[in-house]
Design a protein around this motif. Structure first.
Motif, PDB file in Angstrom:
ATOM      1  N   ASN A   1     -67.624  11.107 -77.902  1.00  0.00           N
ATOM      2  CA  ASN A   1     -67.391  10.894 -76.461  1.00  0.00           C
ATOM      3  C   ASN A   1     -66.066  10.224 -76.126  1.00  0.00           C
ATOM      4  O   ASN A   1     -65.909   9.692 -75.029  1.00  0.00           O
ATOM      5  N   VAL A   2     -65.098  10.226 -77.026  1.00  0.00           N
ATOM      6  CA  VAL A   2     -63.823   9.588 -76.716  1.00  0.00           C
ATOM      7  C   VAL A   2     -63.085  10.391 -75.643  1.00  0.00           C
ATOM      8  O   VAL A   2     -63.343  11.574 -75.438  1.00  0.00           O
ATOM      9  N   VAL A   3     -62.137   9.717 -74.973  1.00  0.00           N
ATOM     10  CA  VAL A   3     -61.357  10.359 -73.921  1.00  0.00           C
ATOM     11  C   VAL A   3     -59.876  10.207 -74.243  1.00  0.00           C
ATOM     12  O   VAL A   3     -59.395   9.109 -74.534  1.00  0.00           O
ATOM     13  N   ILE A   4     -59.151  11.331 -74.189  1.00  0.00           N
ATOM     14  CA  ILE A   4     -57.698  11.357 -74.370  1.00  0.00           C
ATOM     15  C   ILE A   4     -57.136  12.028 -73.134  1.00  0.00           C
ATOM     16  O   ILE A   4     -57.318  13.236 -72.932  1.00  0.00           O
ATOM     17  N   GLU A   5     -56.450  11.274 -72.275  1.00  0.00           N
ATOM     18  CA  GLU A   5     -56.051  11.847 -70.994  1.00  0.00           C
ATOM     19  C   GLU A   5     -54.695  11.312 -70.528  1.00  0.00           C
ATOM     20  O   GLU A   5     -54.314  10.178 -70.821  1.00  0.00           O
ATOM     21  N   ASP A   6     -53.984  12.192 -69.825  1.00  0.00           N
ATOM     22  CA  ASP A   6     -52.751  11.823 -69.115  1.00  0.00           C
ATOM     23  C   ASP A   6     -51.657  11.302 -70.049  1.00  0.00           C
ATOM     24  O   ASP A   6     -50.811  10.497 -69.634  1.00  0.00           O
ATOM     25  N   ASN A   7     -51.652  11.722 -71.294  1.00  0.00           N
ATOM     26  CA  ASN A   7     -50.620  11.295 -72.234  1.00  0.00           C
ATOM     27  C   ASN A   7     -49.488  12.307 -72.296  1.00  0.00           C
ATOM     28  O   ASN A   7     -49.684  13.507 -72.071  1.00  0.00           O
ATOM     29  N   TYR A   8     -48.297  11.829 -72.598  1.00  0.00           N
ATOM     30  CA  TYR A   8     -47.109  12.682 -72.755  1.00  0.00           C
ATOM     31  C   TYR A   8     -46.665  12.549 -74.207  1.00  0.00           C
ATOM     32  O   TYR A   8     -46.303  11.457 -74.664  1.00  0.00           O
ATOM     33  N   ILE A   9     -46.700  13.658 -74.930  1.00  0.00           N
ATOM     34  CA  ILE A   9     -46.453  13.658 -76.377  1.00  0.00           C
ATOM     35  C   ILE A   9     -45.335  14.643 -76.675  1.00  0.00           C
ATOM     36  O   ILE A   9     -45.401  15.809 -76.279  1.00  0.00           O
TER      37      ILE A   9
ATOM     38  N   ASN B   1     -68.536  14.197 -81.823  1.00  0.00           N
ATOM     39  CA  ASN B   1     -68.881  15.155 -80.773  1.00  0.00           C
ATOM     40  C   ASN B   1     -68.592  14.608 -79.378  1.00  0.00           C
ATOM     41  O   ASN B   1     -68.458  13.400 -79.172  1.00  0.00           O
ATOM     42  N   GLY B   2     -68.526  15.551 -78.441  1.00  0.00           N
ATOM     43  CA  GLY B   2     -68.621  15.210 -77.031  1.00  0.00           C
ATOM     44  C   GLY B   2     -67.431  14.554 -76.391  1.00  0.00           C
ATOM     45  O   GLY B   2     -67.575  13.916 -75.355  1.00  0.00           O
ATOM     46  N   GLY B   3     -66.241  14.697 -76.940  1.00  0.00           N
ATOM     47  CA  GLY B   3     -65.081  14.051 -76.344  1.00  0.00           C
ATOM     48  C   GLY B   3     -64.408  14.891 -75.277  1.00  0.00           C
ATOM     49  O   GLY B   3     -64.743  16.061 -75.054  1.00  0.00           O
ATOM     50  N   ILE B   4     -63.442  14.266 -74.595  1.00  0.00           N
ATOM     51  CA  ILE B   4     -62.691  14.924 -73.527  1.00  0.00           C
ATOM     52  C   ILE B   4     -61.206  14.798 -73.818  1.00  0.00           C
ATOM     53  O   ILE B   4     -60.708  13.713 -74.109  1.00  0.00           O
ATOM     54  N   ILE B   5     -60.495  15.916 -73.737  1.00  0.00           N
ATOM     55  CA  ILE B   5     -59.040  15.948 -73.843  1.00  0.00           C
ATOM     56  C   ILE B   5     -58.528  16.625 -72.580  1.00  0.00           C
ATOM     57  O   ILE B   5     -58.705  17.826 -72.404  1.00  0.00           O
ATOM     58  N   ARG B   6     -57.896  15.869 -71.690  1.00  0.00           N
ATOM     59  CA  ARG B   6     -57.566  16.451 -70.391  1.00  0.00           C
ATOM     60  C   ARG B   6     -56.215  15.953 -69.873  1.00  0.00           C
ATOM     61  O   ARG B   6     -55.809  14.821 -70.089  1.00  0.00           O
ATOM     62  N   ASN B   7     -55.532  16.868 -69.196  1.00  0.00           N
ATOM     63  CA  ASN B   7     -54.321  16.547 -68.427  1.00  0.00           C
ATOM     64  C   ASN B   7     -53.234  15.885 -69.271  1.00  0.00           C
ATOM     65  O   ASN B   7     -52.520  14.995 -68.802  1.00  0.00           O
ATOM     66  N   ASN B   8     -53.123  16.297 -70.523  1.00  0.00           N
ATOM     67  CA  ASN B   8     -52.046  15.817 -71.386  1.00  0.00           C
ATOM     68  C   ASN B   8     -50.917  16.842 -71.433  1.00  0.00           C
ATOM     69  O   ASN B   8     -51.135  18.039 -71.244  1.00  0.00           O
ATOM     70  N   VAL B   9     -49.711  16.366 -71.688  1.00  0.00           N
ATOM     71  CA  VAL B   9     -48.556  17.238 -71.903  1.00  0.00           C
ATOM     72  C   VAL B   9     -48.109  17.061 -73.347  1.00  0.00           C
ATOM     73  O   VAL B   9     -47.851  15.943 -73.794  1.00  0.00           O
TER      74      VAL B   9
ATOM     75  N   HIS C   1     -64.650  18.975 -74.448  1.00  0.00           N
ATOM     76  CA  HIS C   1     -64.138  19.622 -73.240  1.00  0.00           C
ATOM     77  C   HIS C   1     -62.629  19.409 -73.207  1.00  0.00           C
ATOM     78  O   HIS C   1     -62.163  18.270 -73.102  1.00  0.00           O
ATOM     79  N   VAL C   2     -61.881  20.497 -73.332  1.00  0.00           N
ATOM     80  CA  VAL C   2     -60.424  20.452 -73.396  1.00  0.00           C
ATOM     81  C   VAL C   2     -59.899  21.201 -72.176  1.00  0.00           C
ATOM     82  O   VAL C   2     -60.004  22.423 -72.096  1.00  0.00           O
ATOM     83  N   TYR C   3     -59.318  20.463 -71.213  1.00  0.00           N
ATOM     84  CA  TYR C   3     -58.910  21.160 -69.998  1.00  0.00           C
ATOM     85  C   TYR C   3     -57.700  20.498 -69.342  1.00  0.00           C
ATOM     86  O   TYR C   3     -57.436  19.307 -69.516  1.00  0.00           O
ATOM     87  N   GLY C   4     -56.967  21.322 -68.582  1.00  0.00           N
ATOM     88  CA  GLY C   4     -55.849  20.826 -67.788  1.00  0.00           C
ATOM     89  C   GLY C   4     -54.654  20.367 -68.589  1.00  0.00           C
ATOM     90  O   GLY C   4     -53.812  19.621 -68.090  1.00  0.00           O
TER      91      GLY C   4
END
Length: 595
Positions: A404-412, A431-439, A463-466
């Motif tokens: 359930n970790v969240v990785i979001e809004d990062n610039y790499i 399981n169950g993590g979110i990767i969203r809105n990263n560049v 869930h990998v989106y945006g």
């Protein structure tokens, strides 16, 4: 009680102030602006409730080393030298002005090639116990070299060797030198057998053979003498270095409710790593992700600890590395570190659809992994990484463990300049993590085997989106598991061919993504990998001729023949990277097509 530390105050060192406050209910230390050498703070349970801050938002510099000057010139070599008093064993050195000094490296550039071969055990994967059988000690602690590469008078006692694998390397010292068999015997042993995966690169550090480049140094342990090959602009009368006096600048062990803010830390070294950190195949020598190495700010078994507005620069290991409960790292800058950037390991499970107990937020990490290449920009375990900037890393940008970790809004940007088999964002296990809105951007192509976003084994329901991924020929990869994982509303762009892969994978969904490349577009996936394939737009020069292939390790893989349909249109174009007028990319939910 508040205590001020500085040249004009009663307390000249922070450690003295820490000891004075141990019996107080309220504990606050204000550090006046300045530079504080030989700072190796040790905070324990007795120091719970402590706050350490630079005065008025300034950032006093805490240096985990001592100044050394008074060098002499060796008449034979022209090198500067200085005999040190005391017991030292360090792998990191900088000048008193904060300039990183390169260890003696043999060869000066590139790599040596060893002759060891390891092909009698199968790699099962990191999450499946590593190697298919227990490894013998001699398979891990011996390496055969080419006799022409090692001089007859080679002094192995000073050396340590960097043995390269695939996604990590082993940094080991030489215990014995078997000249008759052209063999080094290491202690600690390597994390993987030399020669595994047909990788044969290695480098030797801290020997006189590596003193070929001006600005290099090595430390002779037997005579306790530091040697430096000067630049033309160096003067022996004014040359001064910082020799590390500890493995951390601030070490927290078992303390709670501690806040560290508005400081600049530098100058710590790294120990010789010999303990097993995590998985059973990582036996010393740095371990996976260099996690055995300490941080300039280092913590174990801590709780409710905040590190904010701290700069970690010029340090031998990690910048900041903390493990415990309720850890918050924010608005910090980490650069020029020997190992990884910022690592946070949370003991408690990340609550599903809830707020993280621990996080790394708003930090800037760049030019890390100077000495230990497998250190990532950010490592999280059961924590959140949000709004961080990461660039110029020899391995992955962000590496994540935990449900359930969240990785979001990062610039790499510009990752994996040395090692392979990783990604801009790399997830391993759980399981169950979110990767969203990263560049995730790649402007250089120094290593071929790198992925934009990489979900590794095993793991379901991600869930990998945006996300925007540009410049990677291997755009996305799902490996083992992934049932219930959804990739949607992502934008992938490659300036050459593009590969999209899902191996040993069943039941993922690809929905409303854009795949755009200047060459061929390849979809390679296990049978039944895609549960849904709907609403995707594919833009490419041409589709290749597809053939079935068989991989003896990873079972059958199929390269799917793509067909243009109203639901999943394929647009053929001339390969020039321009936005097509008939595709409104910018209106795609959650996706920013341009940088």
């Amino acid at each position: 009680m508040e205590i001020r530390v500085g040249k004009t105050n009663e307390f000249k060192t922070i450690q003295d102030a820490v000891i004075r406050l141990r019996n107080e209910k309220e504990k606050k230390i204000i550090v006046e602006n300045g530079t504080y050498f030989e700072t190796n703070l040790s905070l324990t349970k007795e120091d719970s409730g402590l706050e350490i801050a630079g005065e008025n938002g300034r950032k006093p510099v805490l240096v985990g080393g001592c100044k050394v000057s008074g060098f002499e010139i060796d008449e034979k070599t022209g090198w500067f030298f200085k005999k040190l008093n005391g017991t030292f064993n360090f792998r990191f050195l900088m000048t008193d002005t904060g300039k990183y000094l390169q260890k003696a490296r043999y060869p000066e550039d590139g790599f040596l090639q060893h002759l060891s071969v390891f092909d009698n055990a199968q790699w099962k994967g990191s999450c499946f116990g590593g190697w298919g059988r227990p490894l013998e000690e001699h398979e891990l602690n011996r390496m055969i070299y080419k006799p022409e590469d090692i001089p007859e008078d080679f002094e192995y006692e000073n050396a340590y060797v960097q043995v390269f694998h695939v996604w990590n390397e082993s940094c080991v010292e030489i215990k014995e030198h078997d000249k008759a068999n052209n063999t080094f015997i290491f202690d600690p042993p390597c994390g993987h057998p030399p020669g595994a995966w047909k990788k044969t690169n290695y480098v030797i550090y801290n020997t006189k053979e590596g003193m070929t480049k001006p600005g290099s140094w090595y430390f002779d342990k037997k005579s306790s003498t530091l040697f430096y090959k000067p630049l033309e602009t160096d003067s022996v009368d004014t040359f001064c270095v910082i020799v590390p006096t500890g493995n951390s600048v601030i070490n927290l062990d078992g303390c709670e409710d501690v806040t560290i803010s508005n400081l600049h830390v530098s100058g710590a070294t790294t120990p010789v790593a010999t303990e097993i950190f995590d998985m059973n195949q990582d036996r010393g020598a740095g371990g996976f992700l260099s996690l055995e190495y300490t941080g300039a700010i280092n913590g174990e078994n801590i709780k409710n600890v905040t590190v904010t507005n701290v700069d970690a620069d010029m340090t031998g290991g990690w910048g900041i590395k903390l493990a415990g409960e309720n850890i918050r790292v924010s608005n910090c800058s980490v650069k020029n570190c020997g190992a990884g950037g910022i690592g946070v390991r949370e003991n408690k499970e990340y609550p599903k659809n809830g707020d993280a107990f621990s996080y790394i937020e708003g930090c800037r990490i760049s030019f890390i992994g100077i000495d230990y290449y497998s250190g990532p920009g950010i490592f999280i375990d059961k924590a959140k990484a949000k709004g961080n900037y990461i660039s110029d890393t020899p391995y992955s940008g962000i590496v994540a463990y935990g449900n359930n970790v969240v990785i979001e809004d990062n610039y790499i940007k510009d990752i994996m300049t040395v090692l392979e088999d990783g990604g801009g964002i790399y997830k391993l296990l759980d399981n169950g993590g979110i990767i969203r809105n990263n560049v995730v951007l790649e402007t250089r192509s120094l290593v071929a085997n790198k992925v934009g976003i990489y979900l590794d084994a095993p793991g379901n329901d991600w869930h990998v989106y945006g996300n925007v991924v540009k410049g990677f020929s291997h755009a996305m990869h799902s490996h083992i598991g992934a049932s219930g994982t959804v990739w949607e509303n992502n934008y992938f762009e490659s300036y050459s061919n593009m590969k999209v892969t899902a191996t040993r994978t069943v039941g993922i969904s690809l929905k409303n993504n854009i795949f755009k490349c200047a060459g061929n577009l390849d979809f390679m996936a296990s049978k039944d990998a895609f549960k849904e394939f709907d609403g995707n737009i594919m833009i490419c020069r041409k589709l290749p001729d597809y053939v079935k292939t068989e991989n003896k390790v990873y079972d059958i893989i199929e390269e799917y023949t793509l067909q243009s349909t109203p639901e999943n249109p394929i647009i053929f174009w001339d390969g020039k990277i321009t936005d097509e007028a008939d595709i409104d990319i910018k209106n795609m939910k959650g996706v920013l097509a341009n940088d």
